[in-house]
Design a protein around this motif. Structure first.
Motif, PDB file in Angstrom:
ATOM      1  N   UNK A  71       0.828  -1.198   0.000  1.00 44.92           N
ATOM      2  CA  UNK A  71       0.000   0.000   0.000  1.00 44.92           C
ATOM      3  C   UNK A  71       0.866   1.253   0.000  1.00 44.92           C
ATOM      4  N   UNK A  72       0.567   2.166  -0.953  1.00 41.68           N
ATOM      5  CA  UNK A  72       1.266   3.436  -1.047  1.00 41.68           C
ATOM      6  C   UNK A  72       0.267   4.572  -0.899  1.00 41.68           C
ATOM      7  N   UNK A  73       0.741   5.683  -0.345  1.00 41.58           N
ATOM      8  CA  UNK A  73      -0.094   6.871  -0.188  1.00 41.58           C
ATOM      9  C   UNK A  73       0.224   7.837  -1.320  1.00 41.58           C
ATOM     10  N   UNK A  74      -0.809   8.280  -2.046  1.00 42.25           N
ATOM     11  CA  UNK A  74      -0.625   9.241  -3.121  1.00 42.25           C
ATOM     12  C   UNK A  74      -0.787  10.641  -2.548  1.00 42.25           C
ATOM     13  N   UNK A  75       0.272  11.420  -2.575  1.00 40.28           N
ATOM     14  CA  UNK A  75       0.241  12.765  -2.020  1.00 40.28           C
ATOM     15  C   UNK A  75      -0.330  13.757  -3.028  1.00 40.28           C
ATOM     16  N   UNK A  76      -1.032  14.768  -2.510  1.00 41.66           N
ATOM     17  CA  UNK A  76      -1.613  15.789  -3.375  1.00 41.66           C
ATOM     18  C   UNK A  76      -0.509  16.706  -3.873  1.00 41.66           C
ATOM     19  N   UNK A  77      -0.472  16.935  -5.181  1.00 43.75           N
ATOM     20  CA  UNK A  77       0.527  17.833  -5.759  1.00 43.75           C
ATOM     21  C   UNK A  77      -0.169  18.776  -6.715  1.00 43.75           C
ATOM     22  N   UNK A  78       0.463  19.909  -6.993  1.00 39.83           N
ATOM     23  CA  UNK A  78      -0.081  20.879  -7.912  1.00 39.83           C
ATOM     24  C   UNK A  78       0.014  20.339  -9.326  1.00 39.83           C
ATOM     25  N   UNK A  79      -1.085  20.402 -10.062  1.00 39.74           N
ATOM     26  CA  UNK A  79      -1.086  19.880 -11.419  1.00 39.74           C
ATOM     27  C   UNK A  79      -0.290  20.784 -12.341  1.00 39.74           C
ATOM     28  N   UNK A  80       0.474  20.174 -13.263  1.00 33.77           N
ATOM     29  CA  UNK A  80       1.177  20.930 -14.274  1.00 33.77           C
ATOM     30  C   UNK A  80       0.292  21.035 -15.508  1.00 33.77           C
ATOM     31  N   UNK A  81       0.788  21.720 -16.539  1.00 34.71           N
ATOM     32  CA  UNK A  81      -0.021  21.951 -17.724  1.00 34.71           C
ATOM     33  C   UNK A  81      -0.158  20.698 -18.573  1.00 34.71           C
ATOM     34  N   UNK A  82       0.595  19.651 -18.234  1.00 32.74           N
ATOM     35  CA  UNK A  82       0.440  18.390 -18.934  1.00 32.74           C
ATOM     36  C   UNK A  82       0.579  17.276 -17.925  1.00 32.74           C
ATOM     37  N   UNK A  83      -0.022  16.126 -18.255  1.00 30.88           N
ATOM     38  CA  UNK A  83       0.043  15.002 -17.336  1.00 30.88           C
ATOM     39  C   UNK A  83       1.431  14.400 -17.364  1.00 30.88           C
ATOM     40  N   UNK A  84       2.043  14.274 -16.207  1.00 25.70           N
ATOM     41  CA  UNK A  84       3.360  13.665 -16.205  1.00 25.70           C
ATOM     42  C   UNK A  84       3.489  12.659 -15.102  1.00 25.70           C
ATOM     43  N   UNK A  85       3.558  13.119 -13.843  1.00 26.21           N
ATOM     44  CA  UNK A  85       3.823  12.172 -12.780  1.00 26.21           C
ATOM     45  C   UNK A  85       3.183  12.652 -11.500  1.00 26.21           C
ATOM     46  N   UNK A  86       2.578  11.740 -10.772  1.00 26.29           N
ATOM     47  CA  UNK A  86       2.054  12.039  -9.451  1.00 26.29           C
ATOM     48  C   UNK A  86       3.129  11.756  -8.419  1.00 26.29           C
ATOM     49  N   UNK A  87       3.034  12.406  -7.273  1.00 25.99           N
ATOM     50  CA  UNK A  87       4.009  12.208  -6.215  1.00 25.99           C
ATOM     51  C   UNK A  87       3.475  11.175  -5.241  1.00 25.99           C
ATOM     52  N   UNK A  88       4.283  10.181  -4.938  1.00 28.27           N
ATOM     53  CA  UNK A  88       3.860   9.101  -4.050  1.00 28.27           C
ATOM     54  C   UNK A  88       4.850   8.935  -2.909  1.00 28.27           C
ATOM     55  N   UNK A  89       4.363   8.414  -1.811  1.00 29.20           N
ATOM     56  CA  UNK A  89       5.252   7.975  -0.743  1.00 29.20           C
ATOM     57  C   UNK A  89       4.713   6.667  -0.204  1.00 29.20           C
ATOM     58  N   UNK A 126       2.772   0.514 -24.407  1.00 31.45           N
ATOM     59  CA  UNK A 126       1.870   1.656 -24.524  1.00 31.45           C
ATOM     60  C   UNK A 126       2.084   2.667 -23.392  1.00 31.45           C
ATOM     61  N   UNK A 127       2.721   2.215 -22.294  1.00 33.33           N
ATOM     62  CA  UNK A 127       2.954   3.099 -21.147  1.00 33.33           C
ATOM     63  C   UNK A 127       4.357   3.702 -21.125  1.00 33.33           C
ATOM     64  N   UNK A 128       5.203   3.363 -22.086  1.00 32.81           N
ATOM     65  CA  UNK A 128       6.569   3.894 -22.095  1.00 32.81           C
ATOM     66  C   UNK A 128       6.588   5.423 -22.090  1.00 32.81           C
ATOM     67  N   UNK A 129       5.660   6.028 -22.851  1.00 31.91           N
ATOM     68  CA  UNK A 129       5.683   7.489 -22.996  1.00 31.91           C
ATOM     69  C   UNK A 129       5.507   8.204 -21.664  1.00 31.91           C
ATOM     70  N   UNK A 130       4.802   7.556 -20.722  1.00 30.24           N
ATOM     71  CA  UNK A 130       4.606   8.196 -19.422  1.00 30.24           C
ATOM     72  C   UNK A 130       5.875   8.145 -18.579  1.00 30.24           C
ATOM     73  N   UNK A 131       6.697   7.145 -18.805  1.00 25.95           N
ATOM     74  CA  UNK A 131       7.973   7.059 -18.093  1.00 25.95           C
ATOM     75  C   UNK A 131       8.967   8.048 -18.686  1.00 25.95           C
ATOM     76  N   UNK A 132       8.917   8.206 -20.004  1.00 25.93           N
ATOM     77  CA  UNK A 132       9.824   9.151 -20.662  1.00 25.93           C
ATOM     78  C   UNK A 132       9.436  10.586 -20.321  1.00 25.93           C
ATOM     79  N   UNK A 133       8.144  10.888 -20.427  1.00 24.45           N
ATOM     80  CA  UNK A 133       7.669  12.229 -20.099  1.00 24.45           C
ATOM     81  C   UNK A 133       7.925  13.234 -21.205  1.00 24.45           C
ATOM     82  N   UNK A 134       7.443  14.434 -21.002  1.00 18.21           N
ATOM     83  CA  UNK A 134       7.607  15.513 -21.978  1.00 18.21           C
ATOM     84  C   UNK A 134       9.086  15.846 -22.138  1.00 18.21           C
ATOM     85  N   UNK A 135       9.604  15.697 -23.361  1.00 20.90           N
ATOM     86  CA  UNK A 135      11.016  15.962 -23.681  1.00 20.90           C
ATOM     87  C   UNK A 135      11.961  15.137 -22.807  1.00 20.90           C
ATOM     88  N   UNK A 136      11.487  13.981 -22.360  1.00 25.89           N
ATOM     89  CA  UNK A 136      12.332  13.102 -21.568  1.00 25.89           C
ATOM     90  C   UNK A 136      12.520  13.521 -20.127  1.00 25.89           C
TER      91      UNK A 136
END
Length: 372
Positions: free
Chosen positions: A35-53, A88-98
């Motif tokens: 079990x992981x807790x997903x912390x609330x973070x400010x959204x950026x202008x594009x979907x990239x990564x959520x912060x977890x602990x 199909x999920x590789x692009x989310x690991x790479x992110x915008x401009x890597x």
């Protein structure tokens, strides 16, 4: 001369309350039983990564590592770990401009090797320290889980309701509704289900690779033992009778459902559906939306108006209301509320592929188990 005023950030009480609730009650994510807790973070202008602990005790020795979930090998230059992730999920690991991969590599002091576009294969994480590799793998899993939830479902667990007797009853229902209620707003032939595809949705699955389809099929096979224990190795006689809706206003309805019950009045089908969902949720292939599965079969759906092959998520998730034209179901409910579609013996549960058909007109199967 007075100093210029500095604009202060304003928070309405409602916004502050929402932020506080997100902190006090963070979303919990289950990955392979941890079990992981997903912390609330400010959204950026594009979907990239959520912060977890990680959500655990301070004494937990696996707080920053995936422990034995993945084998971390020692090499001449340090440590190495391979993880299978659908391409199909590789692009989310790479992110915008890597940027996502660069940040993960920088923060964990590792190197993340991703197969080239169009290629399949494991993602390989390497680093000088075992703990660094373990941390990077854990963060990759959490990142992927976040975006996996946003993928449209590709398959669903289903109980077929397309027995010839039920199909015959459904076609009579359709004919009578169109004869008596076609003057009502939005009621026409285009919103009726394909009789060959009548079914109960148990739960939806986003299977993003052939390996995941195979894993889902194996999970279903594991359920055969408790299914046959419940049914005593016999088919279940089901009664399909009555219709219902789920929103508050019967004059503005998107979906009408047929009620389905076991003929002997037992809750055997409900118990089976709930246990199936529990098994797939525990394996990380399904998300639990409700405490119990809502057993019903769609007979009318406004999604069919524009796309006869469309599939709603049933009782699992929010209904898709975009570009829908609701219909007035008041007369239908009054005249056909207790309509009897028929009864039959159910002997299978299957993994159905969305947007597909087999030789009978039902959905193509990616795996099934029988009750007898």
């Amino acid at each position: 001369m007075s100093p210029p005023k500095v604009a202060e950030e304003q928070h309405t009480p409602h916004t502050t309350q929402l932020v506080n609730m997100e902190v006090l009650r963070p979303v919990l994510v289950n990955i392979n039983g941890r079990i992981y807790r997903k912390n609330a973070v400010k959204e950026e202008c594009y979907e990239e990564e959520d912060d977890y602990s990680y959500y655990g005790t301070a004494s937990d020795p696996c707080t920053d590592e995936p422990c034995d979930l993945h084998a971390i090998e020692q090499t001449e230059k340090g440590f190495r770990c391979s993880i299978d992730i659908p391409s199909v999920l590789y692009k989310y690991i790479i992110g915008k401009k890597g940027e996502t991969r660069k940040r993960l590599e920088s923060e964990t002091k590792t190197s993340i090797n991703i197969p080239k576009q169009g290629m399949e294969g494991p993602i390989v994480v390497t680093g000088a320290q075992k703990a660094s590799v373990a941390s990077a793998v854990t963060r990759l899993e959490l990142l992927i889980e976040s975006f996996r939830r946003k993928q449209p479902f590709s398959h669903f667990l289903s109980f077929p309701l397309n027995h010839p007797r039920v199909q015959e009853g459904f076609l009579s229902f359709k004919e009578e509704v169109l004869e008596q209620c076609s003057q009502d707003m939005g009621v026409d032939a285009s919103i009726f289900q394909n009789p060959a595809k009548l079914h109960l949705t148990v739960g939806t699955l986003a299977l993003l690779s052939e390996a995941e389809v195979q894993r889902a099929s194996e999970l279903l096979q594991q359920c055969q033992g408790f299914i046959r224990d419940l049914t005593v190795g016999k088919p279940l006689t089901l009664v399909v009778s009555g219709i219902e809706y789920m929103n508050d206003d019967p004059s503005m309805v998107d979906v009408l459902y047929a009620k389905v019950q076991v003929k002997d009045g037992s809750d055997m089908l409900q118990v089976m559906a709930d246990r199936l969902v529990e098994h797939f949720v525990a394996a990380g292939l399904m998300t639990r939306e409700w405490d119990r599965v809502k057993l019903h079969g769609t007979v009318m759906n406004t999604l069919f108006r524009k796309d006869p092959s469309a599939e709603d998520k049933g009782s699992h998730g929010k209904q898709n209301t975009k570009d829908r034209e609701a219909f007035d179901a008041r007369n239908i409910l009054q005249r056909f509320g207790e309509y009897h579609f028929g009864e039959f013996e159910l002997n299978t549960v299957q993994i159905s592929q969305r947007y597909s058909s087999d030789c009978t007109g039902y959905y193509s199967s990616a795996g099934e188990v029988t009750f007898s």
